[in-house]
Design an enzyme around this catalytic site. Sequence first.
Site, PDB file in Angstrom:
ATOM      1  N   SER A  13      10.927  37.865  41.506  1.00 11.35           N
ATOM      2  CA  SER A  13      11.910  37.631  42.459  1.00 11.35           C
ATOM      3  C   SER A  13      11.944  36.139  42.895  1.00 11.35           C
ATOM      4  CB  SER A  13      11.848  38.541  43.457  1.00 11.35           C
ATOM      5  OG  SER A  13      12.881  38.584  44.601  1.00 11.35           O
TER       6      SER A  13
ATOM      7  N   ASP B  77      18.187  47.213  38.933  1.00 11.67           N
ATOM      8  CA  ASP B  77      18.117  45.854  39.926  1.00 11.67           C
ATOM      9  C   ASP B  77      19.549  45.660  40.195  1.00 11.67           C
ATOM     10  OD1 ASP B  77      17.464  43.733  41.218  1.00 11.67           O
ATOM     11  OD2 ASP B  77      15.913  42.984  40.147  1.00 11.67           O
TER      12      ASP B  77
ATOM     13  N   HIS C 107      15.276  46.618  42.471  1.00 10.24           N
ATOM     14  CA  HIS C 107      14.553  45.424  42.556  1.00 10.24           C
ATOM     15  C   HIS C 107      13.185  45.463  42.861  1.00 10.24           C
ATOM     16  CE1 HIS C 107      14.452  41.108  42.657  1.00 10.24           C
ATOM     17  NE2 HIS C 107      13.869  40.983  44.059  1.00 10.24           N
TER      18      HIS C 107
END
Lengths: 388, 388
Positions: free
Chosen positions: B156, B321, B354
């Site tokens: 991320s 995601d 995610h």
Amino acid sequence: MSFASDSVGIVTPQKYSFEQPLQLECGRVLPRFELMVETYGELNETKSNAILICHALSGHHHAAGYHHEDDKKPGWWDACIGPNKAIDTNKFFVVAVNNIGGCHGSTGPTSPNPENDNLPYGPDFPLVTVRDWVNTHILLSDRLEIEKWYAIVGGSLGGMQALQWSIDYPDRLERCAIIASAPKLSAQNIAFNEVARQSILSDPDFHQGYYLSKDSYPRRGLILARMVGHITYLSEEAMKQKFGRDLKSGKFMYGFDVEFQVESYLRYQGERFSRNFDANTYLIMTKALDYFDPSREYESSLTKALANTKCRFLVISFTTDWRFSPQRSEEIVNALITNHKPVSYLDIDAEQGHDSFLFPIPLYVNTLRAFLGGEAHLRSASTFQEPK
Amino acid sequence: MSFASDSVGIVTPQKYSFEQPLQLECGRVLPRFELMVETYGELNETKSNAILICHALSGHHHAAGYHHEDDKKPGWWDACIGPNKAIDTNKFFVVAVNNIGGCHGSTGPTSPNPENDNLPYGPDFPLVTVRDWVNTHILLSDRLEIEKWYAIVGGSLGGMQALQWSIDYPDRLERCAIIASAPKLSAQNIAFNEVARQSILSDPDFHQGYYLSKDSYPRRGLILARMVGHITYLSEEAMKQKFGRDLKSGKFMYGFDVEFQVESYLRYQGERFSRNFDANTYLIMTKALDYFDPSREYESSLTKALANTKCRFLVISFTTDWRFSPQRSEEIVNALITNHKPVSYLDIDAEQGHDSFLFPIPLYVNTLRAFLGGEAHLRSASTFQEPK
């Protein structure tokens, strides 16, 4: 000022009062209620050309035309309702209603509560459901002496009302158009609603819903609720094309004022909405969305729920709608097909996400027009296939 | 209590002080700063087995192991870091750092401001960028006498740091693993961040960021920010499987207490987070995300930005995601391929959205392990294809 030839022009809302008690799904009873209504076009002699328009979360009875000469914006679905438009007011008598619990004239949280010295209901207004709304629509139908609607049409939460109509009152509609809708909310849908609600509920100016009597207003909460809502109304692609990473001042400012255009848009939408919408109504509308699930009393089977429907269906979804994705529309379509019910389904290629249902996208508009038929009383166009 | 054989066991964070001024991208200068760091495994003699772990929005230096015998939860990436794990501490010297602007020990808004009587910085802490963080990592590398990292790894926002590293300091890393990340935020990503920020900024308890000196805390804002964040961390499918439309009490309550399990989950996550995270840090982290765009000074061309990179890349995305979708990872991969850079890309079938990057999904973990090589100093596994 003169209006376009395909506009219904100046319209005047009417208020219908219902003095009998209304039993609600939550167990409570409304002693009386009023519905704000607008109509466009003329009801024919046999009362067979009436179309009911059901509104979405923030919608109301003002679906087409203008309230006065200087009105800058027409009703919310003016793109589709008017002379020679998809919902042709030369042919149809169109009825648009504001639902109870709303904040645009129908009985809701800002209305006087006869059981409390006619002070505003505020948070004491009961939580209403899609089914409750359909029951009020039935009372309105009776008042208008419309035994059977030519069509009932709605987008998003409005589509849910149309769907509920087809299940609860199968003999009272010929056609049902369900646009950008879903048979029930997903966990993610509920989650977004919950964030919106918590934004309002946790605003110190909410005062447990009694903000009106405190001369207060949960403006911040309503802004946040609308901002998060707006993200789900637009597609990622539409946001990209509309704003991308464009900067308001052309460079990074390293502060918390608006930097990106998309921030400016969201704040503006939130601000504007917060000035024109009641917070308790917002809570009620999101709860009605969460509760909606017509399969619930049919062993969680949408197929069983739709088994006794008698109308023709049009289901429309939009490719980039991620709030109620095409897959959600297909759930409705598949349940209808399993029941051998007449259904036409179109997934429209559109960039505007969930909001697409408000835009005059040619294929969408023409599909709606064809479904409603070139002439009232005609069966819908032969271009539509019926499942075997 | 004894820990599992593949746990690094008890770990002790260390604080590194840097007394030289740090020039930041925003134009401001930090007179001095500290970095909280944890290390796992041993640095070899040639200092060639060091792996740097970059953390995401709410992460920190505590990536693996436990702080004391009774610690209930290990570090945030314990699933991947430890003896014989994907990031094998028997072979590698793993360094996990808390970034400046954070709230876990490195200099940030809760730290004393030497230019203001050592009162907490609060909102006077400058907005920092991914590049600023990489510059602090470089100073840390020098302090640790690590000339070249064996690998820099992040998920991320951490992946963005790894990507920036490869561009800004091409000679100082051999491998770069970018997991569940994106080359820059989309308008929709920024929009969600903006809702989170406005939740905090509009909380009356925020006091323009000086809540600490007012003995106050924008708890409501932080809860809302985390709730909206959490929706984007989970996939719609994961939410469906985890909660569906399950009701907490088995029936509709027609009120605003928790009705659906998903509401309960979100409120719990928000509450818990609000007790352990600084609101000013949350604002700083979301702005760092928004600003990230390494292509910006390369004529908006990611390909040009990556032209001088020298390391091998591993890019991993997860099918569900939707915060940073596989397409966003492919943008990075395509830019690398265009540059004929060695890159391996895997889109992992995973349900957790995610958040997948935090789970020990076998194919994911094994891919990471293979990329990092069976032995330090080996080129990565031959199963990885290099583009021509």
